[in-house]
Motif scaffolding. Structure first.
Motif, PDB file in Angstrom:
ATOM      1  N   VAL A  17       0.841  -1.210   0.000  1.00  0.00           N
ATOM      2  CA  VAL A  17       0.000   0.000   0.000  1.00  0.00           C
ATOM      3  C   VAL A  17       0.870   1.252   0.000  1.00  0.00           C
ATOM      4  CG1 VAL A  17      -1.682   1.334   1.341  1.00  0.00           C
ATOM      5  CG2 VAL A  17      -1.968  -1.129   1.066  1.00  0.00           C
ATOM      6  N   GLU A  18       1.941   1.252   0.795  1.00  0.00           N
ATOM      7  CA  GLU A  18       2.838   2.413   0.826  1.00  0.00           C
ATOM      8  C   GLU A  18       3.513   2.622  -0.529  1.00  0.00           C
ATOM      9  OE1 GLU A  18       4.117   2.140   5.559  1.00  0.00           O
ATOM     10  OE2 GLU A  18       5.323   1.144   4.026  1.00  0.00           O
ATOM     11  N   GLY A  19       3.890   1.539  -1.194  1.00  0.00           N
ATOM     12  CA  GLY A  19       4.494   1.649  -2.514  1.00  0.00           C
ATOM     13  C   GLY A  19       3.530   2.220  -3.535  1.00  0.00           C
ATOM     14  N   GLN A  20       2.291   1.754  -3.496  1.00  0.00           N
ATOM     15  CA  GLN A  20       1.265   2.309  -4.381  1.00  0.00           C
ATOM     16  C   GLN A  20       1.105   3.810  -4.163  1.00  0.00           C
ATOM     17  OE1 GLN A  20      -2.233  -0.169  -3.488  1.00  0.00           O
ATOM     18  NE2 GLN A  20      -2.303  -0.685  -5.660  1.00  0.00           N
ATOM     19  N   GLN A  21       1.040   4.212  -2.893  1.00  0.00           N
ATOM     20  CA  GLN A  21       0.831   5.617  -2.576  1.00  0.00           C
ATOM     21  C   GLN A  21       2.004   6.472  -3.037  1.00  0.00           C
ATOM     22  OE1 GLN A  21      -2.136   6.920  -1.184  1.00  0.00           O
ATOM     23  NE2 GLN A  21      -1.116   8.725  -2.070  1.00  0.00           N
ATOM     24  N   LEU A  22       3.215   5.970  -2.844  1.00  0.00           N
ATOM     25  CA  LEU A  22       4.399   6.718  -3.277  1.00  0.00           C
ATOM     26  C   LEU A  22       4.372   6.938  -4.789  1.00  0.00           C
ATOM     27  CD1 LEU A  22       7.150   8.032  -2.819  1.00  0.00           C
ATOM     28  CD2 LEU A  22       8.171   5.739  -2.859  1.00  0.00           C
ATOM     29  N   ASN A  24       1.755   6.877  -6.741  1.00  0.00           N
ATOM     30  CA  ASN A  24       0.638   7.774  -7.043  1.00  0.00           C
ATOM     31  C   ASN A  24       1.017   9.231  -6.786  1.00  0.00           C
ATOM     32  OD1 ASN A  24      -1.024   5.657  -7.776  1.00  0.00           O
ATOM     33  ND2 ASN A  24      -2.027   5.514  -5.775  1.00  0.00           N
ATOM     34  N   ASP A  25       1.716   9.467  -5.676  1.00  0.00           N
ATOM     35  CA  ASP A  25       2.106  10.838  -5.329  1.00  0.00           C
ATOM     36  C   ASP A  25       3.091  11.410  -6.343  1.00  0.00           C
ATOM     37  OD1 ASP A  25       0.492  10.698  -3.107  1.00  0.00           O
ATOM     38  OD2 ASP A  25       2.126  10.348  -1.681  1.00  0.00           O
ATOM     39  N   ILE A  26       4.019  10.580  -6.808  1.00  0.00           N
ATOM     40  CA  ILE A  26       5.004  11.043  -7.802  1.00  0.00           C
ATOM     41  C   ILE A  26       4.314  11.311  -9.137  1.00  0.00           C
ATOM     42  CG2 ILE A  26       7.016  10.349  -9.167  1.00  0.00           C
ATOM     43  CD1 ILE A  26       7.953   8.775  -6.640  1.00  0.00           C
ATOM     44  N   LEU A  27       3.479  10.387  -9.560  1.00  0.00           N
ATOM     45  CA  LEU A  27       2.805  10.541 -10.852  1.00  0.00           C
ATOM     46  C   LEU A  27       1.813  11.693 -10.842  1.00  0.00           C
ATOM     47  CD1 LEU A  27       2.184   6.779 -11.747  1.00  0.00           C
ATOM     48  CD2 LEU A  27       4.039   8.280 -12.516  1.00  0.00           C
ATOM     49  N   ALA A  28       1.270  12.018  -9.664  1.00  0.00           N
ATOM     50  CA  ALA A  28       0.325  13.137  -9.556  1.00  0.00           C
ATOM     51  C   ALA A  28       0.987  14.476  -9.852  1.00  0.00           C
ATOM     52  CB  ALA A  28      -0.297  13.164  -8.160  1.00  0.00           C
ATOM     53  N   GLU A  29       2.328  14.520  -9.786  1.00  0.00           N
ATOM     54  CA  GLU A  29       3.053  15.755 -10.090  1.00  0.00           C
ATOM     55  C   GLU A  29       3.226  15.973 -11.588  1.00  0.00           C
ATOM     56  OE1 GLU A  29       4.024  18.144  -7.871  1.00  0.00           O
ATOM     57  OE2 GLU A  29       2.772  16.938  -6.522  1.00  0.00           O
ATOM     58  N   ASN A  30       2.676  15.050 -12.374  1.00  0.00           N
ATOM     59  CA  ASN A  30       2.721  15.173 -13.842  1.00  0.00           C
ATOM     60  C   ASN A  30       4.140  15.361 -14.367  1.00  0.00           C
ATOM     61  OD1 ASN A  30      -0.143  14.988 -14.222  1.00  0.00           O
ATOM     62  ND2 ASN A  30      -0.304  17.106 -13.509  1.00  0.00           N
ATOM     63  N   SER A 239      14.525   8.618  -2.829  1.00  0.00           N
ATOM     64  CA  SER A 239      13.503   8.134  -3.765  1.00  0.00           C
ATOM     65  C   SER A 239      12.254   7.645  -3.045  1.00  0.00           C
ATOM     66  CB  SER A 239      14.069   7.008  -4.635  1.00  0.00           C
ATOM     67  OG  SER A 239      14.228   5.806  -3.899  1.00  0.00           O
ATOM     68  N   LEU A 240      12.336   7.565  -1.709  1.00  0.00           N
ATOM     69  CA  LEU A 240      11.180   7.141  -0.912  1.00  0.00           C
ATOM     70  C   LEU A 240      10.329   8.324  -0.471  1.00  0.00           C
ATOM     71  CD1 LEU A 240      12.990   4.506   1.326  1.00  0.00           C
ATOM     72  CD2 LEU A 240      11.658   4.079  -0.743  1.00  0.00           C
ATOM     73  N   VAL A 241      10.747   9.533  -0.835  1.00  0.00           N
ATOM     74  CA  VAL A 241      10.004  10.757  -0.516  1.00  0.00           C
ATOM     75  C   VAL A 241       9.560  11.368  -1.840  1.00  0.00           C
ATOM     76  CG1 VAL A 241      10.091  13.010   0.610  1.00  0.00           C
ATOM     77  CG2 VAL A 241      11.420  11.091   1.542  1.00  0.00           C
ATOM     78  N   ALA A 242       8.265  11.401  -2.076  1.00  0.00           N
ATOM     79  CA  ALA A 242       7.745  11.742  -3.399  1.00  0.00           C
ATOM     80  C   ALA A 242       8.299  13.050  -3.943  1.00  0.00           C
ATOM     81  CB  ALA A 242       6.211  11.780  -3.365  1.00  0.00           C
ATOM     82  N   VAL A 246      10.811  13.798  -7.147  1.00  0.00           N
ATOM     83  CA  VAL A 246      10.337  14.655  -8.237  1.00  0.00           C
ATOM     84  C   VAL A 246      11.351  15.763  -8.521  1.00  0.00           C
ATOM     85  CG1 VAL A 246       8.589  16.362  -8.882  1.00  0.00           C
ATOM     86  CG2 VAL A 246       7.882  14.154  -7.939  1.00  0.00           C
ATOM     87  N   GLU A 247      11.883  16.379  -7.469  1.00  0.00           N
ATOM     88  CA  GLU A 247      12.892  17.429  -7.650  1.00  0.00           C
ATOM     89  C   GLU A 247      14.159  16.875  -8.306  1.00  0.00           C
ATOM     90  OE1 GLU A 247      12.604  20.768  -7.302  1.00  0.00           O
ATOM     91  OE2 GLU A 247      10.504  20.191  -7.060  1.00  0.00           O
ATOM     92  N   ILE A 248      14.520  15.651  -7.944  1.00  0.00           N
ATOM     93  CA  ILE A 248      15.696  15.017  -8.560  1.00  0.00           C
ATOM     94  C   ILE A 248      15.457  14.765 -10.044  1.00  0.00           C
ATOM     95  CG2 ILE A 248      17.034  12.872  -8.591  1.00  0.00           C
ATOM     96  CD1 ILE A 248      16.668  12.863  -5.463  1.00  0.00           C
ATOM     97  N   ILE A 249      14.264  14.319 -10.391  1.00  0.00           N
ATOM     98  CA  ILE A 249      13.924  14.143 -11.802  1.00  0.00           C
ATOM     99  C   ILE A 249      14.050  15.472 -12.553  1.00  0.00           C
ATOM    100  CG2 ILE A 249      12.060  13.589 -13.429  1.00  0.00           C
ATOM    101  CD1 ILE A 249      10.947  11.701 -11.207  1.00  0.00           C
TER     102      ILE A 249
END
Length: 253
Positions: A17-22, A24-30, A239-242, A246-249
């Protein structure tokens, strides 16, 4: 320009569940990687299908396994073969991580066997190399890393070498309180590229992405990635903090 890569290595962390949420949170940043970018999620085995279903229709986003067996199949209870990973339509697999070398005694020969299986299946290896503190302190890091490269990679053809991603890990600067400078990162990355050039020529060496795996964080990624021979990062804790990932990407060249 060489491909620039932000690769997340979740290691043995997060529940399903935590992996799914992580994710989801990253992908939500488009996050929309550029044409020369790749964003790769190195996911624990039980979550590979879930993660791949989330990203497999998105441009330049991929899922990687964190390891594979050096055997094709057979009576190897608990192991995961390259064929199994390929059947999930995975494109990448991390091999030779410093933790695998140290805790599970993986050898350069075993890693060369894994490379052959991955490349034979049309998958891309993310090959880790790097030196511990004792080697860095005696100043023999170049020879140490060169040996890892030669014994695991240099049986490959030039065409196969172009398909390999290298991740340099300064093991001495991970969780030790010591810090590698951007100058040190650039120096060893340039050396790794020169070793590849000596074996395969400058054209091949210039095509191989070399990632930095030494505690890449949101606040140092841009400076590290600005180095001419640093082509992104293999990212652990951040990479465990959404938003950190995202900032690293977004810091990729």
């Amino acid at each position: 320009m060489r491909q620039q890569i932000a690769a997340a290595n979740w290691k043995m962390n997060l529940t399903y569940v935590e992996g799914q949420q992580l994710l989801n949170d990253i992908l939500a940043e488009n996050v929309e990687p550029k044409d020369n970018h790749a964003v790769i999620f190195g996911i624990p085995f039980p979550y590979l299908m879930m993660a791949n279903e989330k990203v497999n229709t998105l441009k330049n986003l991929y899922v990687a396994a964190q390891n594979c067996s050096n055997k094709k199949s057979g009576a190897y209870t608990g192991e995961v073969s390259v064929g199994m990973l390929k059947s999930l339509n995975l494109k990448y697999c991390i091999i030779g991580h410093s933790e695998r070398r140290e805790y599970f005694n993986e050898t350069n020969l075993e890693l060369s066997e894994k490379l052959d299986l991955l490349l034979g299946a049309g998958m891309k290896p993310i090959f880790c190399c790097g030196e511990p503190l004792s080697i860095r302190e005696e100043g023999s890091q170049n020879a140490y890393v060169e040996k890892q490269l030669k014994e695991s990679l240099f049986h490959l053809s030039a065409e196969d070498m172009k398909k390999v991603v290298i991740a340099y890990e300064p093991i001495w600067a991970i969780g030790t309180g010591k810090t590698a400078t951007t100058a040190q990162a650039q120096e060893i990355h340039a050396y790794i590229r020169s070793v590849i050039a000596n074996q395969y020529g400058a054209e091949v060496a210039d095509m191989v992405p070399i990632l930095y795996g030494g505690s890449v964080k949101a606040n140092n990624a841009k400076e590290l990635f600005a180095c001419p021979d640093v082509d992104g990062g293999l990212v652990g804790g951040a990479s465990l903090v959404a938003m950190d990932f995202v900032e690293i990407i977004r810091a990729l060249k």
